[in-house]
Design an enzyme around this catalytic site. Structure first.
Site, PDB file in Angstrom:
ATOM      1  N   LYS A  92       0.862  -1.194   0.000  1.00 39.07           N
ATOM      2  CA  LYS A  92       0.000   0.000   0.000  1.00 39.07           C
ATOM      3  C   LYS A  92       0.892   1.235   0.000  1.00 39.07           C
ATOM      4  O   LYS A  92       1.765   1.390   0.872  1.00 39.07           O
ATOM      5  CB  LYS A  92      -0.879  -0.047   1.253  1.00 39.07           C
ATOM      6  CG  LYS A  92      -2.189   0.682   1.130  1.00 39.07           C
ATOM      7  CD  LYS A  92      -3.062   0.332   2.339  1.00 39.07           C
ATOM      8  CE  LYS A  92      -4.338   1.085   2.334  1.00 39.07           C
ATOM      9  NZ  LYS A  92      -5.082   0.890   3.597  1.00 39.07           N
TER      10      LYS A  92
HETATM   11  C1  E4P Z   1      -8.428   1.978   3.534  1.00 38.65           C
HETATM   12  O1  E4P Z   1      -7.621   1.221   3.041  1.00 38.65           O
HETATM   13  C2  E4P Z   1      -8.279   2.621   4.820  1.00 38.65           C
HETATM   14  O2  E4P Z   1      -7.623   1.711   5.661  1.00 38.65           O
HETATM   15  C3  E4P Z   1      -9.595   2.951   5.503  1.00 38.65           C
HETATM   16  O3  E4P Z   1     -10.703   2.546   4.707  1.00 38.65           O
HETATM   17  C4  E4P Z   1      -9.692   4.343   5.990  1.00 38.65           C
HETATM   18  O4  E4P Z   1     -10.931   4.524   6.640  1.00 38.65           O
HETATM   19  P1  E4P Z   1     -11.210   5.747   7.620  1.00 38.65           P
HETATM   20  O5  E4P Z   1     -11.317   7.001   6.821  1.00 38.65           O
HETATM   21  O6  E4P Z   1     -12.519   5.400   8.271  1.00 38.65           O
HETATM   22  O7  E4P Z   1     -10.050   5.813   8.571  1.00 38.65           O
END
Ligand code: E4P
Length: 216
Positions: free
Chosen positions: A83
């Site tokens: 990522k």
């Molecule tokens: C995605 O890969 C992120 O880990 C996640 O969906 C972020 O979500 P949030 O905005 O609720 O922290």
């Protein structure tokens, strides 16, 4: 639409994986902090629970650093997806990983232009954040719609991984638009099975069945 679960809590992943409904897992540094556990230990354990793609995020901000960290993470298991943040350096690292055949998830995407760049850099997944756009008073779902159009216009194979999902309504809208994947927190995922009329109907059926005095 595929379901990924957005958590670093291995017990939650294990429970959900038993249903066969989970296609993969996403984590981020905040979720690792919340777990209170060692990053490598957690992702190793997650990869032992699921064969699906498991996103593990780099924290370096320069391309070389991202490549170093990403290679260490990729060595944990075959199903690790690196990522990377949607920055210029993140895109450079994405191109390199893509050329090496290493799967990537380009995260923190907030515009269709950013998604276009990620696709051109060879990203396996693009993660547009719906909830965080909603938090600003804009419509996060519009971004999913725009990216779907852009990717379909040019036949990009990058998968739209709808992220920052906060509700069952978000999941339904993503499915209607045609997001390839939704990464969903465990509680939201479980809430998809709930309907007031299902509970009410079941209660009535069980009451009537008891009145028949029969057993199966
Ligand atoms: C995605 O890969 C992120 O880990 C996640 O969906 C972020 O979500 P949030 O905005 O609720 O922290």
């Amino acid at each position: 639409m595929k379901f990924f679960v957005d958590t670093a809590e291995v017990s939650d992943i294990r429970e959900l994986a038993e249903t066969g409904l989970i296609d993969g897992v996403t984590t981020n540094p905040s979720l690792i902090k919340k777990s209170g556990r060692d990053f490598i230990e957690v992702i190793t354990e997650i990869c032992s629970v699921t064969d699906g793609p498991v996103s593990a995020e780099v924290v370096a901000t320069d391309a070389e650093g991202m490549l170093d960290e990403g290679r260490k993470l990729a060595a944990v298991a075959d199903n690790i997806v690196i990522k990377l943040p949607l920055t210029w350096d993140g895109l450079k690292a994405c191109r390199k990983f893509s050329d090496e055949g290493i799967a990537t998830n380009v995260t923190l995407c907030f515009s269709a232009n950013q998604a276009l760049l990620a696709a051109k850099a060879g990203a396996t997944y693009i993660s547009p954040f719906i909830g965080r756009l909603d938090d600003l008073g804009t419509d996060g779902m519009e971004l999913i719609e725009k990216i779907r159009v852009v990717y379909d216009n040019y036949g990009f194979e990058t998968e739209i991984l709808a992220a920052s999902i906060r509700s069952a309504a978000h999941v339904e809208q993503c499915a209607l638009i045609g997001a390839d994947v939704a990464t969903v927190p465990p509680a939201v995922l479980k809430s998809l099975a709930k309907h007031m009329l299902t509970d009410k109907g079941l209660e009535a059926f069980l009451k009537d069945w008891a009145a028949t005095g029969q057993s199966i």
